[in-house]
Every structure is written in structure tokens, then in C-alpha cells.
Design an enzyme around this catalytic site. Structure first.
Site, PDB file in Angstrom:
ATOM      1  N   CYS A 156     -10.478  -0.077   4.117  1.00 37.09           N
ATOM      2  CA  CYS A 156      -9.078  -0.185   3.695  1.00 37.09           C
ATOM      3  C   CYS A 156      -8.559   1.222   3.433  1.00 37.09           C
ATOM      4  CB  CYS A 156      -9.007  -1.015   2.409  1.00 37.09           C
ATOM      5  SG  CYS A 156      -7.339  -1.206   1.762  1.00 37.09           S
ATOM      6  N   LEU A 157      -7.358   1.506   3.902  1.00 38.55           N
ATOM      7  CA  LEU A 157      -6.787   2.831   3.676  1.00 38.55           C
ATOM      8  C   LEU A 157      -6.590   3.105   2.183  1.00 38.55           C
ATOM      9  CD1 LEU A 157      -4.173   2.950   6.588  1.00 38.55           C
ATOM     10  CD2 LEU A 157      -6.417   4.092   6.476  1.00 38.55           C
ATOM     11  N   GLU A 171      -4.594  -8.075   5.126  1.00 39.25           N
ATOM     12  CA  GLU A 171      -3.274  -7.506   4.808  1.00 39.25           C
ATOM     13  C   GLU A 171      -2.437  -8.466   3.946  1.00 39.25           C
ATOM     14  OE1 GLU A 171      -3.018  -4.458   5.273  1.00 39.25           O
ATOM     15  OE2 GLU A 171      -4.639  -4.245   6.717  1.00 39.25           O
ATOM     16  N   HIS A 209      -3.254  -8.076   0.420  1.00 38.79           N
ATOM     17  CA  HIS A 209      -2.550  -6.950  -0.225  1.00 38.79           C
ATOM     18  C   HIS A 209      -1.208  -7.407  -0.805  1.00 38.79           C
ATOM     19  CE1 HIS A 209      -4.924  -3.367   0.481  1.00 38.79           C
ATOM     20  NE2 HIS A 209      -5.030  -3.599   1.781  1.00 38.79           N
ATOM     21  N   GLN A 226       0.805  -1.223   0.000  1.00 42.45           N
ATOM     22  CA  GLN A 226       0.000   0.000   0.000  1.00 42.45           C
ATOM     23  C   GLN A 226       0.836   1.271   0.000  1.00 42.45           C
ATOM     24  OE1 GLN A 226      -2.486  -1.616   3.435  1.00 42.45           O
ATOM     25  NE2 GLN A 226      -3.951  -0.270   2.414  1.00 42.45           N
TER      26      GLN A 226
END
Ligand code: NI
Length: 168
Positions: free
Chosen positions: A92-93, A135, A138, A51
């Protein structure tokens, strides 16, 4: 320490598969500190290196009430130990402003390394299990929106693209 820029959906770099961490040095330690600071500043409960556009298998999280129990997972893998599904409204950021229900296996056993490269294992359920699975996705180029319908994903993408254009 520094605040890192967080990539937002549908940025293509969020789809890259991260490579294993092989060197445990000061540089890794600085990256971890910066990721933790970035996560806390953005009020997130987890952040994967992907990210922040670093394609290494590394994630940080903190699911504690008081936001004072940072956890670091280098080269994490997991196996399912309780396959009943549990549902959470995930955010989610990298998908700011959207929360959608996702089902994932309830219990997992995680193997990972700490920032010194030492192996550890833990069992997780509840929000911790969900967060770790989110995570690790990701690191494999996968986002929680991939679990939604194509129509919902398209709506989210279009809304974020519009916002990104406006703020550019
Ligand atoms: Ni996320």
C-alpha cells in the site's frame, strides 16, 4: 496536473470514512487526473482519495502490465460473487515498504460511476478484485494492516513512525 501528498500509516486521517461524491464537475475531473498522476509516479496499482486526504468515495487503479489502462471508480460498491478466498501479498502506498499476505473473496461484482456520473458495472477476479477491495477498504477507513496480527501491525507502525520522525 499535480503530484499529491500521500498520507502514511498511522496518520489518523486514513481512518476517516469517505462521503459519497455528489457533484461531477471540472474539479472532480482535476482531482481524478491528479490522483492518477500521483499513483503512476509512486508506482502503485491503486489509490483511494482517502490516501490523498480527500474524503470522497473515489478511487483510481491500473493493474495492467503496461501501466496504460487507468480505471476510475466513483461511489463504488461491490458484492461477492465467488467467496473462495484468494491470497495476495498486498502492499500500500500508505504503508511503504511492507508486503503481507491478505486473503479476500476471489470474485466480486462492482457497481460504480464514471467521472461523468454514469453508472457502470463489472465483474472482477484475481488481482483486480483484490485491488478494488483494498481500495474500497480505504474509503471506509480500513487498511490492509488491519488484517494482520496486532503484533505485526504494531511492528509496522513503530517502524514507519521512526522513519517519519527521521524525515520530518
Ligand atoms: Ni492501499
Amino acid at each position: 496536473m499535480a503530484i499529491l501528498q500521500i498520507l502514511e500509516f498511522p496518520n489518523a486521517n486514513l481512518r476517516k470514512k469517505a462521503a459519497p461524491v455528489t457533484v461531477f464537475n471540472e474539479r472532480l475531473s482535476i482531482l481524478i487526473d491528479n490522483m492518477l498522476e500521483t499513483m503512476y509516479e509512486a508506482k502503485g496499482i491503486g489509490l483511494a482519495a482517502t490516501q490523498v486526504n480527500v474524503h470522497k468515495r473515489l478511487l483510481v487503479l491500473d493493474v495492467s502490465e503496461e501501466r496504460d489502462i487507468p480505471q476510475i471508480f466513483v461511489n463504488p460498491t461491490f458484492e461477492i460473487i465467488k467467496s473462495d478466498l484468494s491470497e495476495y501479498d498486498e502492499g500500500c502506498l500508505s504503508v511503504p515498504g511492507f508486503y503481507e499476505t491478505v486473503s479476500r473473496p476471489e470474485g466480486i461484482r462492482v457497481k460504480a460511476q464514471n467521472k461523468a456520473g454514469e453508472n457502470f458495472e463489472l465483474e472482477a477476479d484475481g488481482i483486480l478484485s483484490t485491488c478494488i477491495q483494498h481500495e474500497i477498504d480505504h474509503l471506509n477507513g480500513k487498511l490492509f494492516v488491519d488484517y494482520l496480527s496486532a503484533l505485526k501491525r504494531k511492528r509496522i507502525r513503530e517502524k514507519l513512525e521512526k522513519e517519519q520522525k527521521q524525515s520530518a
